[in-house]
Design a protein around this motif. Structure first.
Motif, mmCIF file in Angstrom:
data_model
loop_
_atom_site.group_PDB
_atom_site.id
_atom_site.type_symbol
_atom_site.label_atom_id
_atom_site.label_comp_id
_atom_site.label_asym_id
_atom_site.label_seq_id
_atom_site.Cartn_x
_atom_site.Cartn_y
_atom_site.Cartn_z
ATOM 1 N N UNK A 7 29.567 4.704 49.426
ATOM 2 C CA UNK A 7 29.478 5.799 50.389
ATOM 3 C C UNK A 7 28.857 5.337 51.709
ATOM 4 N N UNK A 8 27.703 4.649 51.718
ATOM 5 C CA UNK A 8 27.185 4.164 53.009
ATOM 6 C C UNK A 8 28.122 3.167 53.687
ATOM 7 N N UNK A 9 28.758 2.282 52.892
ATOM 8 C CA UNK A 9 29.681 1.316 53.482
ATOM 9 C C UNK A 9 30.880 2.013 54.117
ATOM 10 N N UNK A 10 31.435 2.999 53.417
ATOM 11 C CA UNK A 10 32.569 3.748 53.969
ATOM 12 C C UNK A 10 32.157 4.564 55.186
ATOM 13 N N UNK A 11 30.928 5.056 55.181
ATOM 14 C CA UNK A 11 30.401 5.789 56.346
ATOM 15 C C UNK A 11 30.368 4.866 57.564
ATOM 16 N N UNK A 12 29.931 3.620 57.354
ATOM 17 C CA UNK A 12 29.873 2.667 58.461
ATOM 18 C C UNK A 12 31.255 2.260 58.941
ATOM 19 N N UNK A 69 37.411 1.156 49.947
ATOM 20 C CA UNK A 69 38.706 1.444 50.569
ATOM 21 C C UNK A 69 39.069 2.912 50.412
ATOM 22 N N UNK A 70 38.890 3.453 49.216
ATOM 23 C CA UNK A 70 39.188 4.863 48.991
ATOM 24 C C UNK A 70 38.242 5.770 49.760
ATOM 25 N N UNK A 71 36.937 5.495 49.701
ATOM 26 C CA UNK A 71 35.969 6.358 50.343
ATOM 27 C C UNK A 71 36.115 6.342 51.849
ATOM 28 N N UNK A 72 36.573 5.237 52.402
ATOM 29 C CA UNK A 72 36.776 5.185 53.849
ATOM 30 C C UNK A 72 37.821 6.202 54.298
ATOM 31 N N UNK A 73 38.914 6.303 53.549
ATOM 32 C CA UNK A 73 39.944 7.285 53.897
ATOM 33 C C UNK A 73 39.457 8.709 53.690
ATOM 34 N N UNK A 74 38.610 8.927 52.667
ATOM 35 C CA UNK A 74 38.079 10.268 52.421
ATOM 36 C C UNK A 74 37.098 10.681 53.507
ATOM 37 N N UNK A 120 36.936 9.699 56.492
ATOM 38 C CA UNK A 120 37.582 9.871 57.800
ATOM 39 C C UNK A 120 37.964 11.320 58.055
ATOM 40 N N UNK A 121 38.049 12.124 56.972
ATOM 41 C CA UNK A 121 38.423 13.523 57.112
ATOM 42 C C UNK A 121 37.224 14.438 57.349
ATOM 43 N N UNK A 122 36.011 13.897 57.332
ATOM 44 C CA UNK A 122 34.823 14.713 57.585
ATOM 45 C C UNK A 122 34.791 15.097 59.057
ATOM 46 N N UNK A 149 43.813 14.189 53.148
ATOM 47 C CA UNK A 149 44.336 13.527 54.327
ATOM 48 C C UNK A 149 45.826 13.299 54.290
ATOM 49 N N UNK A 150 46.495 13.679 53.182
ATOM 50 C CA UNK A 150 47.936 13.476 53.112
ATOM 51 C C UNK A 150 48.688 14.458 53.995
ATOM 52 N N UNK A 151 48.130 15.653 54.175
ATOM 53 C CA UNK A 151 48.762 16.670 55.012
ATOM 54 C C UNK A 151 47.819 17.051 56.129
ATOM 55 N N UNK A 152 48.245 16.890 57.310
ATOM 56 C CA UNK A 152 47.411 17.240 58.463
ATOM 57 C C UNK A 152 47.616 18.700 58.831
#
Length: 280
Positions: free
Chosen positions: A95-100, A161-166, A168-170, A277-280
């Motif tokens: 989580x912190x890595x994906x946040x960064x 990799x997964x958490x980064x995409x998640x 990004x939607x915050x 994030x699949x549907x905008x």
């Protein structure tokens, strides 16, 4: 020109039939395994198998140690410990890595993500000997905490990799508002980012748990009597005397239950997380 209602209905029926067919094909081997586990060894070994044979729980009784067999509880507890602890460590680091990499992107973040993913390109067997030699030198062979560290390192790249995409939607506006209110990074991650990205966190946790629970290669080589896991215990049913199919199916069914229960319990979060994030 748009399709007529009847044409759209027929297309929907075709897609529904294809979806049900694919679902049945995927679940049929599992159902066959469960059915075989309820047969006697003689009926399970028939070729072709007999679905209408008498049912018995003898395979399950032997799996749980009836008749002087080994108890499955220590391997199941080892698997549970290694899977749960490694999953918690993966989340604490991912989580912190994906946040960064998403909300507060570092320079050349795409190169960082590629480096994380490239670590999964190495065949696991290629790293087995170095890991074994290091574990032997440190005197941590046959130790469940060695598996915790290994599973954390193995699942961390895909989790980041997964958490980064998640993440990004915050919404950035929420983070800006928390920064104005003076919230520090730990508070932002726990009270703002985590609730919003909970479906993604649940999906990542479930996948990490499944990968850890099902891992066999490292557990087979690096453990012995003390820290053997459930998949390693399952291989003990394949003996020089032959393959006891009903007993193996009963053991496989019992060992698969924790993963199936976790999947059913978190299926809503899993679907939301994987589709985020699949549907905008």
């Amino acid at each position: 020109m748009s399709a007529s209602p009847s044409t759209a209905s027929r297309r929907g029926a075709v897609w529904t039939m294809l979806a049900w067919t694919a679902g049945v094909l995927f679940v049929l081997p599992v159902l066959w395994m469960v059915l075989t586990s309820l047969h006697s060894e003689q009926d399970a070994a028939t070729n072709p198998p007999s679905p209408g044979a008498a049912l018995t729980l003898q395979g399950y009784r032997e799996f749980f140690g009836a008749g002087g067999g080994l108890s499955p509880w220590p391997p199941l507890l080892n698997s549970l410990t290694a899977s749960v602890m490694s999953t918690l460590l993966v989340l604490a680091l991912a989580v912190p890595a994906a946040y960064a990499l998403s909300i507060k992107p570092v320079r050349k973040w795409s190169d960082v993500l590629f480096f994380f993913l490239s670590t999964k390109m190495l065949p696991a067997v290629a790293g087995l000997l170095p890991v074994y030699l290091i574990a032997e030198h440190l005197a941590v062979l046959d130790n469940v905490w060695l598996l915790v560290v290994l599973y954390t390192s193995m699942n961390l790249p895909i989790a980041v990799w997964m958490m980064r995409s998640f993440l990004s939607e915050v919404p950035v506006e929420i983070l800006e508002a928390s920064a104005i209110d003076g919230a520090r990074l730990p508070t932002t991650l726990l009270r703002i980012v985590a609730p919003v990205a909970m479906p993604g966190i649940a999906a990542t946790a479930l996948i990490s748990f499944i990968f850890s629970w099902n891992e066999l290669l490292f557990a087979r080589v690096l453990t012995g009597v003390v820290a053997g896991t459930a998949p390693v215990f399952l291989t003990s049913f394949v003996t020089s005397q032959g393959l006891f199919l009903a007993k193996v199916c009963a053991a496989a069914t019992c060992i698969s239950l924790p993963v199936l229960i976790a999947g059913f319990a978190a299926q809503d979060k899993l679907v939301q997380g994987l589709s985020l994030g699949a549907v905008k």
